[in-house]
Design an enzyme around this catalytic site. Structure first.
Site, mmCIF file in Angstrom:
data_model
loop_
_atom_site.group_PDB
_atom_site.id
_atom_site.type_symbol
_atom_site.label_atom_id
_atom_site.label_comp_id
_atom_site.label_asym_id
_atom_site.label_seq_id
_atom_site.Cartn_x
_atom_site.Cartn_y
_atom_site.Cartn_z
ATOM 1 N N ASN A 115 0.809 -1.217 0.047
ATOM 2 C CA ASN A 115 0.067 -0.020 -0.042
ATOM 3 C C ASN A 115 0.918 1.484 0.209
ATOM 4 O O ASN A 115 1.444 1.782 1.014
ATOM 5 C CB ASN A 115 -0.983 0.002 1.150
ATOM 6 C CG ASN A 115 -1.888 1.210 1.330
ATOM 7 O OD1 ASN A 115 -2.212 1.682 0.190
ATOM 8 N ND2 ASN A 115 -2.269 1.346 2.361
ATOM 9 N N GLU A 116 1.347 1.759 -1.064
ATOM 10 C CA GLU A 116 2.016 2.816 -1.255
ATOM 11 C C GLU A 116 3.388 2.826 -0.610
ATOM 12 O O GLU A 116 3.712 3.588 0.088
ATOM 13 C CB GLU A 116 1.495 4.235 -1.045
ATOM 14 C CG GLU A 116 0.015 4.355 -1.551
ATOM 15 C CD GLU A 116 -0.631 5.725 -1.333
ATOM 16 O OE1 GLU A 116 0.004 6.489 -0.516
ATOM 17 O OE2 GLU A 116 -1.347 6.187 -2.212
ATOM 18 N N PRO A 117 4.205 1.493 -0.688
ATOM 19 C CA PRO A 117 5.146 1.305 -0.078
ATOM 20 C C PRO A 117 6.428 2.304 -0.230
ATOM 21 O O PRO A 117 7.219 2.134 0.648
ATOM 22 C CB PRO A 117 5.716 -0.269 -0.633
ATOM 23 C CG PRO A 117 5.068 -0.115 -1.824
ATOM 24 C CD PRO A 117 3.859 0.586 -1.775
ATOM 25 N N PHE A 118 6.436 3.070 -1.297
ATOM 26 C CA PHE A 118 7.618 4.066 -1.489
ATOM 27 C C PHE A 118 7.273 5.436 -0.851
ATOM 28 O O PHE A 118 8.213 6.283 -1.187
ATOM 29 C CB PHE A 118 7.734 4.194 -3.093
ATOM 30 C CG PHE A 118 7.919 2.683 -3.524
ATOM 31 C CD1 PHE A 118 8.924 1.767 -2.851
ATOM 32 C CD2 PHE A 118 7.433 2.507 -4.818
ATOM 33 C CE1 PHE A 118 9.335 0.682 -3.421
ATOM 34 C CE2 PHE A 118 7.919 1.153 -5.527
ATOM 35 C CZ PHE A 118 8.505 0.266 -4.739
ATOM 36 N N LEU A 119 6.195 5.458 -0.034
ATOM 37 C CA LEU A 119 5.779 6.562 0.436
ATOM 38 C C LEU A 119 6.961 7.067 1.473
ATOM 39 O O LEU A 119 7.846 6.261 1.967
ATOM 40 C CB LEU A 119 4.907 6.568 1.713
ATOM 41 C CG LEU A 119 3.491 7.692 1.900
ATOM 42 C CD1 LEU A 119 3.052 8.085 0.324
ATOM 43 C CD2 LEU A 119 2.615 7.224 2.616
#
Ligand SMILES: *[C@@H]1O[C@H](CO)[C@@H](O)[C@H](O)[C@H]1NC(C)=O
Ligand SMILES: *[C@@H]1O[C@H](CO)[C@@H](O)[C@H](O)[C@H]1NC(C)=O
Ligand SMILES: *[C@@H]1O[C@H](CO)[C@@H](O)[C@H](O)[C@H]1NC(C)=O
Length: 168
Positions: A115-119
């Site tokens: 879930n949007e791991p590169f935030l």
């Protein structure tokens, strides 16, 4: 509509470049507060034809069966590392995807890997685990024979679209 609608809290448009239909994020809160079957009926009543889940909750999936609603299921960030094992990825696909893939099953279109791991607020802690997980899940989908209709994808975060001054 009533406050129930707030539970399905985030309207978004899926599709690239043009409006294909209305989609919603199915917040995990919703699944605790309303029986999934009621939520599915609500989606139908409102002409919602795509929904994004944050996991692959069994009762939610069962409620979505035979609804024609396009579904994106997700692997939470904290499970990305374990998906580095191909056997684990195959098990995930078998238990969460293939079992719903029958006539009258769930219309799964995407598997969100993380879930949007590169935030940026995650400090790159999922950087090393996301791509192996993505690869293993897509390979497992292919091996299960559903890779043509179900795609593994990494949901990108708003950060990526930030202006240069936000991303030095
Ligand atoms: C099914 O998916 C959910 C959410 O990603 C996960 O918690 C669960 O462990 C998966 N089940 C199996 C058997 O892998
Ligand atoms: C990221 O780093 C900052 C500063 O070092 C820290 O305060 C924060 O807890 C870290 N976040 C995560 C998710 O590890
Ligand atoms: C990712 O892998 C690199 C190279 O193996 C390593 O130096 C780095 O510490 C790892 N980062 C994280 C967050 O585990």
């Amino acid at each position: 509509m009533s406050g129930n609608w707030l539970l399905v809290y985030m309207l978004l448009i899926w599709g690239s470049g043009f409006v294909e239909g209305l989609g919603v994020n199915w917040g995990t809160m919703a699944t605790h507060k309303l029986p999934p079957k009621e939520v599915v009926q609500m989606l139908k009543d409102n002409g919602i034809n795509k929904v994004k889940l944050f996991d692959a909750d069994q009762s939610t999936m069962s409620a979505l069966a035979s609804s024609d609603i396009e579904v994106m299921v997700a692997i939470p960030n904290d499970q990305l590392a374990s998906m580095g094992s191909y056997n684990r990825a195959k098990e995930w696909v078998k238990r969460n995807i293939t079992r719903y893939n029958f006539n009258g099953g769930v219309n799964i279109k995407y598997v969100a890997v993380g879930n949007e791991p590169f935030l940026t607020s995650y400090n790159n802690s999922f950087l090393n685990t996301t791509f192996p997980a993505l690869q293993n899940i897509q390979n497992a989908l292919n091996e299960a024979g559903v890779g043509d209709s179900i795609k593994a994808t990494v949901p990108l975060n708003a950060d990526v679209y930030g202006s240069p001054k936000d991303n030095p």
